[in-house]
Design a protein around this motif. Sequence first.
Motif, PDB file in Angstrom:
ATOM      1  N   LEU A  27     -26.019   9.801 -31.558  1.00 46.34           N
ATOM      2  CA  LEU A  27     -26.753   8.536 -31.653  1.00 46.34           C
ATOM      3  C   LEU A  27     -27.237   8.090 -30.279  1.00 46.34           C
ATOM      4  O   LEU A  27     -27.122   6.933 -29.895  1.00 46.34           O
ATOM      5  N   GLY A  28     -27.777   9.057 -29.521  1.00 48.88           N
ATOM      6  CA  GLY A  28     -28.418   8.739 -28.264  1.00 48.88           C
ATOM      7  C   GLY A  28     -27.504   8.593 -27.081  1.00 48.88           C
ATOM      8  O   GLY A  28     -27.948   8.178 -26.005  1.00 48.88           O
ATOM      9  N   ALA A  29     -26.217   8.925 -27.213  1.00 49.91           N
ATOM     10  CA  ALA A  29     -25.277   8.778 -26.099  1.00 49.91           C
ATOM     11  C   ALA A  29     -24.182   9.826 -26.231  1.00 49.91           C
ATOM     12  O   ALA A  29     -24.035  10.464 -27.276  1.00 49.91           O
ATOM     13  N   ILE A  30     -23.390   9.990 -25.179  1.00 48.72           N
ATOM     14  CA  ILE A  30     -22.322  10.979 -25.235  1.00 48.72           C
ATOM     15  C   ILE A  30     -21.289  10.633 -26.291  1.00 48.72           C
ATOM     16  O   ILE A  30     -20.603  11.500 -26.821  1.00 48.72           O
ATOM     17  N   GLY A  31     -21.155   9.366 -26.632  1.00 50.47           N
ATOM     18  CA  GLY A  31     -20.193   8.981 -27.660  1.00 50.47           C
ATOM     19  C   GLY A  31     -20.224   7.494 -27.927  1.00 50.47           C
ATOM     20  O   GLY A  31     -20.967   6.738 -27.289  1.00 50.47           O
ATOM     21  N   HIS A  32     -19.425   7.100 -28.870  1.00 51.67           N
ATOM     22  CA  HIS A  32     -19.298   5.691 -29.247  1.00 51.67           C
ATOM     23  C   HIS A  32     -17.825   5.405 -29.491  1.00 51.67           C
ATOM     24  O   HIS A  32     -17.078   6.270 -29.943  1.00 51.67           O
ATOM     25  N   VAL A  33     -17.429   4.178 -29.198  1.00 54.51           N
ATOM     26  CA  VAL A  33     -16.029   3.786 -29.392  1.00 54.51           C
ATOM     27  C   VAL A  33     -15.975   2.490 -30.194  1.00 54.51           C
ATOM     28  O   VAL A  33     -16.690   1.532 -29.888  1.00 54.51           O
ATOM     29  N   VAL A  34     -15.142   2.484 -31.227  1.00 52.72           N
ATOM     30  CA  VAL A  34     -14.877   1.282 -32.018  1.00 52.72           C
ATOM     31  C   VAL A  34     -13.404   0.921 -31.820  1.00 52.72           C
ATOM     32  O   VAL A  34     -12.527   1.796 -31.888  1.00 52.72           O
ATOM     33  N   ILE A  35     -13.142  -0.361 -31.562  1.00 48.04           N
ATOM     34  CA  ILE A  35     -11.778  -0.851 -31.370  1.00 48.04           C
ATOM     35  C   ILE A  35     -11.554  -2.019 -32.325  1.00 48.04           C
ATOM     36  O   ILE A  35     -12.382  -2.932 -32.398  1.00 48.04           O
ATOM     37  N   ILE A  36     -10.437  -1.999 -33.050  1.00 46.62           N
ATOM     38  CA  ILE A  36     -10.118  -3.073 -33.992  1.00 46.62           C
ATOM     39  C   ILE A  36      -8.650  -3.447 -33.818  1.00 46.62           C
ATOM     40  O   ILE A  36      -7.775  -2.581 -33.703  1.00 46.62           O
ATOM     41  N   SER A  37      -8.380  -4.738 -33.795  1.00 49.97           N
ATOM     42  CA  SER A  37      -7.004  -5.229 -33.641  1.00 49.97           C
ATOM     43  C   SER A  37      -6.204  -4.965 -34.912  1.00 49.97           C
ATOM     44  O   SER A  37      -6.761  -4.760 -35.998  1.00 49.97           O
ATOM     45  N   ILE A  77      -8.111   2.494 -31.664  1.00 51.40           N
ATOM     46  CA  ILE A  77      -9.336   2.926 -31.000  1.00 51.40           C
ATOM     47  C   ILE A  77      -9.802   4.226 -31.648  1.00 51.40           C
ATOM     48  O   ILE A  77      -9.013   5.158 -31.829  1.00 51.40           O
ATOM     49  N   TRP A  78     -11.090   4.270 -32.005  1.00 48.18           N
ATOM     50  CA  TRP A  78     -11.684   5.503 -32.516  1.00 48.18           C
ATOM     51  C   TRP A  78     -12.801   5.922 -31.565  1.00 48.18           C
ATOM     52  O   TRP A  78     -13.774   5.180 -31.364  1.00 48.18           O
ATOM     53  N   GLY A  79     -12.670   7.115 -30.970  1.00 46.27           N
ATOM     54  CA  GLY A  79     -13.748   7.675 -30.169  1.00 46.27           C
ATOM     55  C   GLY A  79     -14.522   8.672 -31.014  1.00 46.27           C
ATOM     56  O   GLY A  79     -13.924   9.524 -31.686  1.00 46.27           O
ATOM     57  N   GLN A  80     -15.842   8.574 -30.982  1.00 44.23           N
ATOM     58  CA  GLN A  80     -16.705   9.466 -31.770  1.00 44.23           C
ATOM     59  C   GLN A  80     -17.594  10.262 -30.829  1.00 44.23           C
ATOM     60  O   GLN A  80     -18.337   9.688 -30.014  1.00 44.23           O
ATOM     61  N   PHE A  81     -17.538  11.594 -30.967  1.00 38.77           N
ATOM     62  CA  PHE A  81     -18.273  12.481 -30.073  1.00 38.77           C
ATOM     63  C   PHE A  81     -18.849  13.633 -30.885  1.00 38.77           C
ATOM     64  O   PHE A  81     -18.538  13.796 -32.069  1.00 38.77           O
ATOM     65  N   GLN A  82     -19.670  14.459 -30.221  1.00 40.50           N
ATOM     66  CA  GLN A  82     -20.302  15.574 -30.924  1.00 40.50           C
ATOM     67  C   GLN A  82     -20.309  16.816 -30.038  1.00 40.50           C
ATOM     68  O   GLN A  82     -20.621  16.749 -28.854  1.00 40.50           O
ATOM     69  N   GLN A  83     -19.954  17.940 -30.668  1.00 43.62           N
ATOM     70  CA  GLN A  83     -20.028  19.242 -30.008  1.00 43.62           C
ATOM     71  C   GLN A  83     -20.453  20.271 -31.039  1.00 43.62           C
ATOM     72  O   GLN A  83     -19.995  20.247 -32.191  1.00 43.62           O
ATOM     73  N   ASN A  84     -21.332  21.173 -30.648  1.00 41.81           N
ATOM     74  CA  ASN A  84     -21.817  22.222 -31.549  1.00 41.81           C
ATOM     75  C   ASN A  84     -22.354  21.634 -32.857  1.00 41.81           C
ATOM     76  O   ASN A  84     -22.099  22.143 -33.952  1.00 41.81           O
ATOM     77  N   ASN A  85     -23.073  20.526 -32.716  1.00 47.41           N
ATOM     78  CA  ASN A  85     -23.733  19.849 -33.838  1.00 47.41           C
ATOM     79  C   ASN A  85     -22.765  19.288 -34.875  1.00 47.41           C
ATOM     80  O   ASN A  85     -23.143  19.032 -36.013  1.00 47.41           O
ATOM     81  N   LYS A  86     -21.519  19.074 -34.481  1.00 48.05           N
ATOM     82  CA  LYS A  86     -20.530  18.519 -35.389  1.00 48.05           C
ATOM     83  C   LYS A  86     -19.848  17.323 -34.740  1.00 48.05           C
ATOM     84  O   LYS A  86     -19.329  17.413 -33.628  1.00 48.05           O
ATOM     85  N   VAL A  87     -19.857  16.194 -35.459  1.00 49.57           N
ATOM     86  CA  VAL A  87     -19.224  14.975 -34.951  1.00 49.57           C
ATOM     87  C   VAL A  87     -17.722  15.046 -35.202  1.00 49.57           C
ATOM     88  O   VAL A  87     -17.275  15.450 -36.286  1.00 49.57           O
ATOM     89  N   PHE A  88     -16.936  14.666 -34.204  1.00 49.05           N
ATOM     90  CA  PHE A  88     -15.487  14.579 -34.385  1.00 49.05           C
ATOM     91  C   PHE A  88     -15.006  13.210 -33.930  1.00 49.05           C
ATOM     92  O   PHE A  88     -15.601  12.569 -33.049  1.00 49.05           O
ATOM     93  N   VAL A  89     -13.931  12.743 -34.559  1.00 50.90           N
ATOM     94  CA  VAL A  89     -13.389  11.410 -34.307  1.00 50.90           C
ATOM     95  C   VAL A  89     -11.965  11.547 -33.787  1.00 50.90           C
ATOM     96  O   VAL A  89     -11.148  12.279 -34.368  1.00 50.90           O
ATOM     97  N   VAL A  90     -11.665  10.830 -32.693  1.00 56.82           N
ATOM     98  CA  VAL A  90     -10.337  10.870 -32.105  1.00 56.82           C
ATOM     99  C   VAL A  90      -9.755   9.460 -32.141  1.00 56.82           C
ATOM    100  O   VAL A  90     -10.283   8.549 -31.501  1.00 56.82           O
ATOM    101  N   PRO A  91      -8.650   9.245 -32.897  1.00 58.12           N
ATOM    102  CA  PRO A  91      -8.041   7.908 -32.959  1.00 58.12           C
ATOM    103  C   PRO A  91      -6.852   7.774 -32.014  1.00 58.12           C
ATOM    104  O   PRO A  91      -6.098   8.726 -31.792  1.00 58.12           O
ATOM    105  N   PHE A  92      -6.697   6.581 -31.464  1.00 59.71           N
ATOM    106  CA  PHE A  92      -5.539   6.241 -30.637  1.00 59.71           C
ATOM    107  C   PHE A  92      -5.081   4.840 -30.994  1.00 59.71           C
ATOM    108  O   PHE A  92      -5.874   3.999 -31.412  1.00 59.71           O
TER     109      PHE A  92
END
Length: 256
Positions: free
Chosen positions: A191-201, A236-251
């Motif tokens: 989505l036009g950037a290296i990644g996106h992060v969503v944070i929810i309490s 925290i959810w980090g969303q990134f893309q490699q090899n045309n596949k989006v992956f999500v990393v939660p913390f």
Amino acid sequence: MPPNRNNRHKTTPSIINQQQGVTRRPTVHKYRRSEFSNQSLQSNQKEGISIQIQDNTGKPIEKFEINHEKEMHLIVVSKDLSTFQHLHSENRGKGLFTVTMTFPTGGDYKLIADFIPSGGEPKPESQWITVSGQAPSPRPLQPEMNLTKIVEGKEVTLSFDKLQSGQEATMTFSFRDAASKQPITNLQPYLGAIGHVVIISSDVEKYIHNHPLEENTTGPEAKFGTLFPNSGVYKIWGQFQQNNKVFVVPFVVEVP
């Protein structure tokens, strides 16, 4: 004096349950000059969601800014934050957005519509909905001491320059190949950037959507500026893309 942008567009979405492209209108309740249906949705099947964006007079808002390639980002989380989806609704005109999605289980979900009216300010709006079907036992949200995860063959570590409520912080995601331990340097724009992060309490009341400080990097790090408004536990959810596949990393972190 410049015009007050916030007064110009006081927006409120209504979230209406749809199925098979036809809006179902059972008992309807007023919700801040908008309407939403209380017809429950069903888990494990495709359901349509409609979001009607109106100003504070009830007039549809028809023009929106493009924000990271989309006019609306729709975040869907379960009450215990175990389920997360980041969707993009289609603009049908006259302030109406629609999206089709599947809820994995029954239970309560919060829908967060993140959008910017043309000439206005970012205006995320949210609504709780109930989904029919078997609901799992809630999973208590526990802060994680180890902020390294392995997701789809990638070792991702999250770090902060400082972690304190009410203070700006830089959070850094570092990427290595899980097998070779070599730095990953071929992340692709999402989505036009290296990644996106969503944070929810943990109470699902505080919502933060962060974009990277440097949008065009490809790794092995991605840095984001953020600010936790209150102390407490956040997911925290980090969303990134490699090899045309989006992956999500939660913390999950606890903020003093």
